[in-house]
Design a protein around this motif. Structure first.
Motif, PDB file in Angstrom:
ATOM      1  N   TRP A 220       0.819  -1.222   0.000  1.00 14.43           N
ATOM      2  CA  TRP A 220       0.000   0.000   0.000  1.00 14.43           C
ATOM      3  C   TRP A 220       0.848   1.266   0.000  1.00 14.43           C
ATOM      4  O   TRP A 220       0.380   2.338  -0.403  1.00 14.43           O
ATOM      5  N   LYS A 270      -9.189   1.833  -3.321  1.00 20.43           N
ATOM      6  CA  LYS A 270      -9.628   2.261  -1.983  1.00 20.43           C
ATOM      7  C   LYS A 270     -10.642   1.285  -1.401  1.00 20.43           C
ATOM      8  O   LYS A 270     -10.586   0.923  -0.227  1.00 20.43           O
ATOM      9  N   LYS A 273      -8.806  -1.836  -0.373  1.00 19.76           N
ATOM     10  CA  LYS A 273      -8.025  -1.633   0.859  1.00 19.76           C
ATOM     11  C   LYS A 273      -8.907  -1.801   2.092  1.00 19.76           C
ATOM     12  O   LYS A 273      -8.518  -2.446   3.079  1.00 19.76           O
ATOM     13  N   ILE A 294      -0.617  -5.624  -1.240  1.00 23.42           N
ATOM     14  CA  ILE A 294      -1.940  -5.383  -1.818  1.00 23.42           C
ATOM     15  C   ILE A 294      -2.579  -6.703  -2.250  1.00 23.42           C
ATOM     16  O   ILE A 294      -3.777  -6.907  -2.088  1.00 23.42           O
TER      17      ILE A 294
END
Length: 385
Positions: A220, A270, A273, A294
């Motif tokens: 990230w 986003k 995440k 990720i």
């Protein structure tokens, strides 16, 4: 001092000799050698004279010096791997094991020009780029010449056959890329798939052209949501000696690049995440660290570079109506659509991280040829209208 003696073997008289030649400089021990099985004293004397001549000329090898090809390769590889990128060293290691490991027990003294020619002939029957596959073997033998384990490289005198037009193994997949419509259909299916990592993974693959090893090395910290960029500066490789996965710098400096992302791709990241943090927290992992990968494996560790392909394999089972391409095919898709959108080849080269523009031109010739035809038509239309 040498002595020639007769002895009886299977009812016949044979001759042998034992001779002291000198001292082994590497061990400091005496070099005593024995030869037997000669039919006459004269034959034994001739062999003794030849042996002394070989020793005086530096061609005589002790048991410690006449090592096997496998032992030589191991010595050479230990030195070689520290001078190149981990991935390059691994590629050479695997290449040797796949094609020449069967010769590991051969003594260096048995590696003749005739043997080398046979190796070349056999390899050339199956592989178009067979000379590339020979490189780790030839490099190891070149090292053997340098440290005086052998007097010459047996491959120096071979005749290289004409390369075949197409390799019998691992041929390149035809049309390994999606059209604009096919990519949209794939991503629509991925968005609704039960595996929630599929959609962000292949959105990034298709919209950046990143390699599989680069994708699974991303964390990230590599994503800057304010600047709308993603930094590609590392890759995952498998250390064949330690049998573990490592995150390392890429093979060439041009592979290190920063790519701008569109707003929709950033939004998808986003969402992923947040989703990832929730899923990992349920399993006891803290996903809020900047170094959090990720796209990790199911144990939240460094995945294999083959992870995208294995995910694709299962995904296509759930969506049999989709045309199948490989994970690397999304890199080709990205480049193909960039060129079709009108970007010049130099910009595409930089975005993909190719060190040589010839690589870009060679792989995507199907698009550049179409562009040439389009240019000709536009030029004709301009003149006629």
């Amino acid at each position: 001092m040498a002595t020639i003696k007769s002895y009886r073997s299977k009812g016949k008289t044979k001759y042998m000799f034992k001779v002291y030649l000198g001292t082994d400089p590497s061990t400091g021990k005496r070099i005593d050698t024995t030869r037997r099985g000669f039919s006459s004293a004269r034959e034994a004397k001739q062999a003794l004279t030849q042996l002394k001549a070989e020793y005086d000329a530096g061609r005589f090898k002790t048991k410690n010096q006449d090592i096997t090809l496998g032992e030589l390769f191991e010595r050479w590889w230990q030195i070689y791997k520290s001078s190149v990128k981990q991935r390059t060293a691994n590629d050479r290691f695997v290449m040797y094991q796949n094609h020449f490991g069967k010769y590991d027990n051969l003594k260096l003294s048995k590696l003749t020009n005739l043997w080398a020619q046979g190796v070349v002939n056999e390899l050339s029957k199956d592989y178009k780029s067979y000379r590339n596959y020979l490189s780790p073997l030839k490099m190891a033998l070149k090292y053997a010449v340098r440290i005086e384990l052998i007097s010459k490289n047996p491959f120096d005198q071979v005749i290289y056959p004409k390369a075949i037009s197409k390799s019998k193994f691992r041929t390149r997949k035809e049309n390994n890329f999606y059209s604009k419509a096919e990519l949209k259909k794939f991503l629509e299916c991925a968005k609704l798939d039960d595996n929630q990592m599929i959609y962000p993974l292949f959105r990034i693959a298709a919209y950046t052209g990143a390699r599989s090893g680069e994708l699974v090395a991303l964390n990230w910290k590599d994503v800057n949501f304010n600047d709308k960029t993603i930094s590609i500066s590392k890759t995952v490789v498998y250390d064949t000696q330690q049998k573990t996965r490592l995150i390392t710098p890429p093979k060439t400096p041009t592979s290190i690049r920063t790519i701008f992302l569109d707003d929709e791709t950033l939004r998808i990241l986003k969402v992923w995440k947040t989703t990832q943090a929730r899923l990992l927290l349920k399993r006891g992992f803290n996903a809020l660290e900047e170094k959090q990968l990720i796209f990790p494996n199911n144990k939240n560790r460094i995945p294999s570079p083959a992870l995208p392909n294995s995910m694709l394999f299962d995904f296509y089972k759930r969506h049999p109506d989709l045309r199948k391409i490989s994970a690397h095919g999304f890199r080709h898709t990205h480049a193909t659509l960039l060129l079709e959108a009108g970007l010049n080849i130099k910009d595409v080269q930089e975005r993909l991280g190719h060190s040589d523009i010839k690589t870009t031109l060679g792989i995507y010739s199907h698009v550049t040829e179409a562009k040439k035809k389009e240019t000709s038509i536009k030029f004709a239309d301009f003149l006629e209208n």
